[in-house]
Design a protein around this motif. Sequence first.
Motif, mmCIF file in Angstrom:
data_model
loop_
_atom_site.group_PDB
_atom_site.id
_atom_site.type_symbol
_atom_site.label_atom_id
_atom_site.label_comp_id
_atom_site.label_asym_id
_atom_site.label_seq_id
_atom_site.Cartn_x
_atom_site.Cartn_y
_atom_site.Cartn_z
ATOM 1 N N GLY A 264 31.565 105.904 -99.707
ATOM 2 C CA GLY A 264 32.501 104.885 -100.022
ATOM 3 C C GLY A 264 33.468 104.447 -99.088
ATOM 4 N N THR A 265 32.952 104.577 -97.627
ATOM 5 C CA THR A 265 33.706 104.035 -96.998
ATOM 6 C C THR A 265 33.682 102.686 -96.204
ATOM 7 O OG1 THR A 265 32.859 105.445 -95.219
ATOM 8 C CG2 THR A 265 34.674 106.404 -95.935
ATOM 9 N N GLY A 266 32.605 102.168 -96.523
ATOM 10 C CA GLY A 266 32.323 100.898 -95.964
ATOM 11 C C GLY A 266 31.147 100.915 -94.913
ATOM 12 N N LYS A 267 30.237 102.113 -94.731
ATOM 13 C CA LYS A 267 29.322 101.874 -93.723
ATOM 14 C C LYS A 267 28.166 100.812 -93.826
ATOM 15 C CE LYS A 267 28.169 106.198 -94.670
ATOM 16 N NZ LYS A 267 29.032 106.736 -95.736
ATOM 17 N N GLU A 268 27.779 100.677 -95.230
ATOM 18 C CA GLU A 268 26.669 99.589 -95.388
ATOM 19 C C GLU A 268 27.229 98.222 -94.970
ATOM 20 O OE1 GLU A 268 23.417 97.919 -98.674
ATOM 21 O OE2 GLU A 268 24.870 99.571 -99.091
ATOM 22 N N LEU A 269 28.610 97.942 -95.403
ATOM 23 C CA LEU A 269 29.306 96.678 -95.089
ATOM 24 C C LEU A 269 29.353 96.652 -93.428
ATOM 25 C CD1 LEU A 269 32.443 95.433 -96.495
ATOM 26 C CD2 LEU A 269 32.249 95.225 -94.094
ATOM 27 N N LEU A 270 29.551 97.636 -92.698
ATOM 28 C CA LEU A 270 29.289 97.510 -91.110
ATOM 29 C C LEU A 270 28.275 97.418 -90.536
ATOM 30 C CD1 LEU A 270 32.241 100.418 -90.053
ATOM 31 C CD2 LEU A 270 32.186 97.945 -89.884
ATOM 32 N N ALA A 271 27.237 97.831 -91.303
ATOM 33 C CA ALA A 271 25.989 97.666 -90.819
ATOM 34 C C ALA A 271 25.487 96.153 -90.954
ATOM 35 C CB ALA A 271 24.778 98.487 -91.708
ATOM 36 N N HIS A 272 25.834 95.531 -92.100
ATOM 37 C CA HIS A 272 25.444 94.269 -92.209
ATOM 38 C C HIS A 272 26.468 93.512 -91.236
ATOM 39 C CE1 HIS A 272 23.627 93.561 -96.463
ATOM 40 N NE2 HIS A 272 23.961 94.900 -96.767
ATOM 41 N N ALA A 273 27.429 93.782 -90.922
ATOM 42 C CA ALA A 273 28.394 93.183 -89.910
ATOM 43 C C ALA A 273 27.652 93.195 -88.590
ATOM 44 C CB ALA A 273 29.854 93.566 -90.016
ATOM 45 N N ILE A 274 27.102 94.283 -88.057
ATOM 46 C CA ILE A 274 26.836 94.483 -86.936
ATOM 47 C C ILE A 274 25.548 93.562 -86.932
ATOM 48 C CG2 ILE A 274 25.614 96.186 -85.429
ATOM 49 C CD1 ILE A 274 27.365 98.479 -86.669
ATOM 50 N N HIS A 275 24.564 93.495 -87.572
ATOM 51 C CA HIS A 275 23.583 92.554 -87.766
ATOM 52 C C HIS A 275 24.049 91.256 -87.678
ATOM 53 C CE1 HIS A 275 19.763 90.993 -88.647
ATOM 54 N NE2 HIS A 275 20.492 90.149 -89.706
ATOM 55 N N ALA A 276 25.042 90.722 -88.397
ATOM 56 C CA ALA A 276 25.328 89.441 -88.456
ATOM 57 C C ALA A 276 26.099 88.857 -87.284
ATOM 58 C CB ALA A 276 26.527 89.246 -89.393
ATOM 59 N N ALA A 277 26.570 89.754 -86.256
ATOM 60 C CA ALA A 277 27.193 89.680 -85.197
ATOM 61 C C ALA A 277 26.231 89.840 -83.739
ATOM 62 C CB ALA A 277 28.597 90.360 -85.012
ATOM 63 N N SER A 278 25.134 90.214 -84.157
ATOM 64 C CA SER A 278 24.136 90.703 -83.140
ATOM 65 C C SER A 278 23.043 89.430 -82.736
ATOM 66 C CB SER A 278 23.378 91.827 -83.251
ATOM 67 O OG SER A 278 22.230 91.365 -84.352
ATOM 68 N N SER A 279 22.445 89.435 -81.687
ATOM 69 C CA SER A 279 21.262 88.556 -81.252
ATOM 70 C C SER A 279 20.189 88.426 -82.201
ATOM 71 C CB SER A 279 20.640 88.745 -80.046
ATOM 72 O OG SER A 279 20.160 90.274 -79.993
ATOM 73 N N ARG A 280 20.107 89.559 -83.179
ATOM 74 C CA ARG A 280 19.045 89.528 -84.272
ATOM 75 C C ARG A 280 19.467 88.653 -85.632
ATOM 76 N NH1 ARG A 280 14.797 93.337 -83.563
ATOM 77 N NH2 ARG A 280 15.113 94.242 -81.622
ATOM 78 N N ALA A 281 20.939 88.103 -85.651
ATOM 79 C CA ALA A 281 21.323 87.616 -86.981
ATOM 80 C C ALA A 281 20.342 86.623 -87.307
ATOM 81 C CB ALA A 281 22.641 86.870 -86.387
ATOM 82 N N ARG A 282 19.670 85.959 -86.759
ATOM 83 C CA ARG A 282 18.568 85.056 -87.421
ATOM 84 C C ARG A 282 17.345 85.704 -88.107
ATOM 85 N NH1 ARG A 282 18.287 79.671 -83.705
ATOM 86 N NH2 ARG A 282 20.376 79.424 -83.612
ATOM 87 N N GLY A 283 17.038 87.027 -87.755
ATOM 88 C CA GLY A 283 16.025 87.964 -88.328
ATOM 89 C C GLY A 283 16.360 88.335 -89.544
ATOM 90 N N PRO A 284 15.609 89.067 -90.425
ATOM 91 C CA PRO A 284 15.704 89.685 -91.497
ATOM 92 C C PRO A 284 16.759 91.112 -91.689
ATOM 93 C CG PRO A 284 13.802 90.148 -91.079
ATOM 94 C CD PRO A 284 14.282 89.211 -90.081
ATOM 95 N N PHE A 285 17.455 91.305 -92.497
ATOM 96 C CA PHE A 285 18.255 92.563 -92.602
ATOM 97 C C PHE A 285 17.696 93.337 -93.777
ATOM 98 C CE2 PHE A 285 21.577 95.208 -94.443
ATOM 99 C CZ PHE A 285 22.238 95.798 -93.420
ATOM 100 N N ILE A 286 16.975 94.464 -93.574
ATOM 101 C CA ILE A 286 16.374 95.332 -94.658
ATOM 102 C C ILE A 286 17.087 96.549 -94.777
ATOM 103 C CG2 ILE A 286 14.056 96.171 -95.555
ATOM 104 C CD1 ILE A 286 14.212 93.234 -95.304
#
Length: 495
Positions: A202-224
């Motif tokens: 409940g601390t927001g680990k999944e939210l941070l995973a989304h955010a790391i992907h969105a700010a990375s060079s892979r942002a245009r790729g899928p997030f599974i």
Amino acid sequence: MPTSDSLPRDAQSILELAARSMFALFSSASEGMMLVDRQARVVWINEQYKRFLPALGFEREEDFVGHPVSMVVHNTQMHQVLETGKPILIDLLTNRAGTFVVSRIPLRDAAGQVIGALGIVLFDHAETTLQPLIDKFALLQRDLDDARRELATQRLQSPGQRQSKYTFASFVGLSPAAVEVKRHARRAALSSSPVLLLGETGTGKELLAHAIHAASSRARGPFISVNIAAVPETLLEAEFFGYAPGAFTGADRKGRDGKFRLADGGTLFLDEIGDMPQALQSKLLRALQEGEIEPLGSNKLLPVNVRVIAATSRDLAGLVRAGSFREDLFYRLNVLPIRVPALRERQADIAALLEVLGEDVALRSGLPPPELTPEALALLEAQPWPGNIRELRNVLEQAVMRSESVRVEAEVFSLVLRESGVQPLQAAPVRTAPVTSAGAAEALPVRPLAEQVAALEAQAIRDAMVALGGNKAAVAKALGISRATLYARLGVSKT
């Protein structure tokens, strides 16, 4: 303001003298001054301003003066002052020369028409003189940039492609713990190495995973995303690696791609990695090391290009010592570990979190956003929240549904907590006026003035939030600031 024609001769002389004196004072005491005309062309700079020219890319004064201000000063707001006739008394300006605290003042003729504008550089080393304010500004600007980049990425992604839902702007909070975890996560976004998010549920680990992907060079790729604890052990291998046609009874005749193939070119988020069966750990290790997978029932190796972000609420190092988690897989995943703080470690963020959670609850339920009484806010800030943000949201949502009005009382929250098996901790009395003590003041360590000003500003906002029950419109009005400014001070993203 009286015009020069309406003033007696002696008063007019004093006004003109004051204007000349103030201009001379600012010209000598400030770090730099410039004048622009009605067409927004630079017509004059003082001696102090000339030292910024090399950093701005100009060798000679004539290459700067006489040109449109927007062409020579990046991010200038002089046009806004000329168009609106309203001053911008305090602002942060960042360009090639650095970060500055500036003022912009419109200049008017005798008829009151805007004929130009005066720009004043108050501080030229804002990074040191106003560090707390600069840190807040930089954090909010990064969050805004993250949100804009994510929106742009979503427009480019193909329909039906799985995308990240959150950016760093979604991780609410400006407490030291929240700022630190976002700093580490932003650095992780610049790399393609595996990330391991550690923290309570409940601390927001999944939210941070989304955010790391969105700010990375892979942002245009899928997030599974895969929650390992939610998938039956017998189906995990097929879930991860897919299966070939006819691999087992009941299998799809065309076969099926697993999560690794679906995440090819993007990010695979493995939630609750500590619950992965040992039999599957060796296959996951091979996929990470070799960049290839073997679908169930197939003898072909398929290449995959996947960045893995794993998360767990369990003591993964302890599981390694107990022999239930492979040591080599642990070290493969533990390249960029990030500890996500529990809510009790950043209680200063609870008020801002309640604002965001309340608006989300209102959006989903069709009700107005809840307003918490000062006693209710103090009660919630006093709780340890073992279930963290997820528990906070649950308690807020229950209280909103039970409350007879938009304004939610502390008694409603106490009832919800007790029915959940929690004995509410006693909140500190709501403070109505600051308590001062000369003896206590003498014992305090001396801090930089800018740091004390920032602390006083934060305390004033917290006191107003408590006194007005978290009503943002009322708080902004009482403090004499806009609601947008209040959101910025609280670290609440409205994107």
